[in-house]
Design an enzyme around this catalytic site. Structure first.
Site, PDB file in Angstrom:
ATOM      1  CG  HIS A  62      -4.304   2.119  -2.263  1.00 45.84           C
ATOM      2  ND1 HIS A  62      -4.381   2.804  -1.073  1.00 45.84           N
ATOM      3  CD2 HIS A  62      -5.559   2.075  -2.764  1.00 45.84           C
ATOM      4  CE1 HIS A  62      -5.640   3.157  -0.856  1.00 45.84           C
ATOM      5  NE2 HIS A  62      -6.375   2.734  -1.872  1.00 45.84           N
ATOM      6  CG  ASP A 118      -2.324   0.577   0.799  1.00 50.40           C
ATOM      7  OD1 ASP A 118      -2.374   1.759   0.391  1.00 50.40           O
ATOM      8  OD2 ASP A 118      -3.326  -0.145   0.896  1.00 50.40           O
ATOM      9  CD  GLU A 178     -10.044   3.876  -1.335  1.00 51.76           C
ATOM     10  OE1 GLU A 178     -11.006   4.090  -0.571  1.00 51.76           O
ATOM     11  OE2 GLU A 178      -8.875   3.719  -0.920  1.00 51.76           O
TER      12      GLU A 178
END
Length: 769
Positions: free
Chosen positions: A269, A194, A334
């Site tokens: 990420h 991440d 995202e």
């Protein structure tokens, strides 16, 4: 008529079988009790024909589990027709028994023998887990007589663990796998990558761990308030797993019939990867590994560079060498695509591939990675955002933004793992925020997890086949240690395990919570730091508008609780008033209550203050309406005698997005008072800020107001601590109408993730005394 009688008889028989229960979690599909018990002793043997290494491993684990419960070290012997009496026999079925499938088992317990059979070593392992639970629920050596036929409802019964936000040592990873196996779950989703850390050694790209595994040490600050490092020389925080460690973890999990599925995030990420190799971003800019929260996520892999795909294929090749799992998780969530919009190479890629927009560019990205994985015999799985822009039907979806994306995916022919944040995000609070360690602001109790249903009603029988199962996720922004991770997942993992294994029809909260009593004892024996949040007592108020009093009902998720409470703010104990039903609060009081078991409180007492004041239950008008998402108790929420907690989602706060709160209270008649008090909240991470000031005005006709006083907020909007502040004006006066204005900050401050966007203002009770 005969058919009706027969049907009624069958229903009665089934009801009787379901009424019988056994102290095992997850609840078996069927259990038929028989008289008598089987008692282990020093002469008991484990009979099992060990023909290969897997069977030898199973026998070792069976011996260990039984020894753990009974203290007896059973010897393993090859069975014959004369040896079953007095012993425990394990047998692999020949031929295959379709009734129990690949993970099911059948267990017969009689006075003189125990017989366990299954189609696979996995089924035998789960059956031995049941034996262990039956022993630990009794005296350690006694098994209740009966027949169990058991198999899981879903093939995917998973637990996720994020080790990027906080690196957790490999010793804890072994424990986590033990906990998964203990609950007859079978998937460990290892979130290795991440923005805040790259945790897997990739030999071809050593800087991924030399640079990407370490970030500036800002552990003394709130996650959302950590800024990027100023100096490269400051102390570092992080870690990573060597390839040898990963291989050992995978082998350990295989022995316990747990599949380890790695997650290698893309295209977003990945700031930890781009800190090591910035050339694979659109800008080529070096940005250090962020020490805390980042939003929006714009620094992502460049989809226009061939070098990006070469890099990712190299990484995934080493990942596939380490993980034999059918699935490889690629994230896909995202990704804010503003850099792709500006990137000439990305725009050229869109032209060359005839892509309409950046969503289709992400779909191109995902499809290309999927093709690479498929060519190596693997299958792609990702978060539900990978549906955007189109996707090959062979890709599997993990639905986290509720059940709707999963429903859509199943209807499109994709396999789906249900993991909605509403029920399966174990980084959310599980009890009252004032009694719990800091967590993400959602609220998922043990009972709510147990109420999770993975199969949406909208799906047809054929579409339902695409629902592989479910999974809970533990994100670790606020979980720095393994001990804390245990607290967040236990016993919620227990509830989810039953949801994913047992039949939907057999699930019963009362029965489960009763069986949970034995599970807590097992946790104690294993030294697990589990949460006792289910024992917390909630005080649920009901405002009586006519009498202007509050009736309080106490409740808890615990089984058959003995609740003791006080109303004077003192700590409750075994000698405090026993709760027998709702009671009235007629003056300002603080209610404290606990569940008492075996003479001691089972959790901290939740303190709930109730305020009886001159404005209680009086009409309130608002100049600007509050958000429909934060309406608290409705029209009387600001004068219902109830203040909000530090949890902005507790249902007691009125929220205003970008607007001031201008509230006028009609006291009904002219009253004498000297204090006007309003509770306000600041939660930097949730974009909620204290008002700049509070202005209080009074009137006798509701038209002409004069200022009584004003008070300014002195806490900086950049203060990241979640906190409550009472703003108060003190001045003796008399009036019928009181108008309170809280000045909204307007927009989120500079440097905030929402800089320039509308700020939230939260208020709870207008107390007039």
């Amino acid at each position: 008529m005969r058919k009706q009688i027969l049907l009624l008889a069958l229903l009665l028989i089934n009801a009787a079988v379901f009424a019988q229960t056994i102290d095992v979690i997850p609840k078996p599909v069927s259990f038929e009790k028989h008289d008598g018990n089987f008692t282990l002793n020093s002469s008991t043997r484990l009979l099992f024909n060990q023909n290969n290494e897997d069977e030898k491993v199973l026998a070792e684990m069976a011996v260990q589990l039984i020894a753990d419960a009974s203290g007896l070290n059973l010897k393993v012997q090859t069975p014959n027709s004369n040896t079953q009496e007095g012993n425990i026999t394990l047998q692999l079925n020949q031929p295959y028994n379709e009734q129990i499938g690949t993970e099911g088992y059948q267990l017969e317990v009689r006075n003189d023998r125990v017989f366990l059979n299954a189609n696979t070593t996995a089924g035998l392992y789960y059956g031995v887990q049941t034996i262990w639970q039956m022993l630990t629920a009794a005296d350690g050596k006694t098994l209740s007589g009966g027949d169990i036929t058991d198999s899981p409802r879903f093939s995917w019964r998973g637990m996720h663990l994020d080790v990027s936000r906080h690196f957790l040592p490999v010793e804890f990873i072994y424990k986590y796998i033990d906990y998964i196996a203990l609950h007859k779950m079978n998937v460990f989703h290892w979130h290795l990558v991440d923005d805040q850390g790259w945790r897997i050694e990739i030999k071809k790209y050593p800087k991924l761990t030399e640079v990407g595994a370490w970030r500036a040490d800002r552990e003394d600050l709130d996650w959302q308030a950590r800024k990027e490092p100023v100096k490269e020389s400051e102390s570092k925080y992080g870690g990573f797993y060597t390839q040898e460690e990963i291989q050992s973890v995978v082998a350990y999990a295989q022995k316990k019939h747990v599949t380890v599925i790695p997650e290698i995030e893309m295209p977003a990420h990945v700031m930890s990867a781009l800190a090591a190799y910035p050339e694979y971003s659109c800008t080529g800019e070096y940005i250090p590994v962020p020490p805390g929260g980042i939003w929006p996520i714009t620094h992502i892999y460049c989809a226009g560079k061939e070098e990006t795909f070469n890099f990712l294929e190299d990484v995934l090749s080493e990942v596939m060498d380490l993980f034999p799992s059918r699935y490889i998780h690629i994230g896909g969530d995202e990704a804010t695509k503003t850099e792709w919009e500006k990137c000439e190479l990305c725009q050229q890629r869109m032209k060359d591939e005839h892509l309409a927009d950046e969503h289709e560019l992400q779909a191109y990205f995902i499809k290309r990675i999927e093709k690479f994985l498929n060519n190596h015999g693997r299958q792609l799985i990702g978060w539900d955002e990978i549906l955007e822009g189109g996707l090959n039907p062979s890709a599997t979806i993990m639905s986290w933004r509720g059940s709707a994306p999963g429903t859509k995916a199943a209807k499109l022919g994709h396999d789906v793992v249900m993991s909605p944040a509403s029920h399966c995000y174990f980084d959310y609070y599980q009890g009252d925020r004032s009694l719990e360690p800091q967590a993400f602001s959602g609220h998922i109790t043990l009972k709510k997890v147990y109420g999770f249903e993975p199969v949406p009603e909208e799906l047809s029988a054929e579409e339902t086949k695409h629902i592989l199962g479910g999974q809970a996720n533990l994100w670790t922004e606020y979980v720095p240690t393994g001990e804390h991770a245990e607290y967040m997942v236990m016993p919620r993992m227990t509830a989810l395990a039953e949801v994913l294994w047992s039949t939907k029809e057999s699930r019963d909260w009362g029965d489960f919570s009763k069986r949970l009593e034995s599970q807590y004892k097992r946790f104690d024996k294993l030294g697990i730091n589990y949460a006792t949040s289910a024992f917390q007592v909630s005080a649920d108020p009901e405002l009586n508008v006519d009498k202007k009093i509050i009736k309080v009902k106490l409740s808890t998720e615990a089984w058959q609780p003995e609740i003791r409470y006080t109303t004077d703010g003192s700590e409750p104990g075994i000698n405090s008033t026993k709760y027998t039903g709702p009671f009235e609060i007629t003056s300002t009081s603080t209610v404290k209550a606990v569940v008492v078991k075996n003479g001691k409180p089972m959790s901290k007492a939740l303190a709930t203050p109730f305020f009886i004041h001159k404005a209680i239950a009086c009409p309130v008008s608002l100049k600007y309406p509050n958000s429909k998402y934060y309406n608290a108790g409705g029209d009387l929420a600001l004068v219902d005698g109830i203040k909000g907690s530090i949890n902005h989602s507790d249902g007691n706060w009125k929220g205003f997005n970008g607007d001031d709160m201008v509230a006028t209270v009609d006291l009904g008649e002219t009253k004498l008072f000297s204090t006007v008090n309003v509770g306000t909240l600041q939660n930097y991470g949730a974009w909620i800020f204290y008002p700049g000031e509070m202005i209080v005005e009074t009137s006798n006709d509701g038209q002409n107001f004069k200022q009584l006083g004003r008070v300014k907020n002195k806490v900086s909007p950049s203060n990241s601590k979640t906190q409550i502040q009472d703003l108060e004006v003190k001045k003796k006066t008399s009036a019928r109408y009181v108008r309170v204005t809280l000045k909204n900050l307007g927009t989120c401050p500079k440097g905030h993730a929402g800089e320039g966007k509308a700020a939230w203002l939260f208020a709870d009770e207008i107390t007039i005394e």
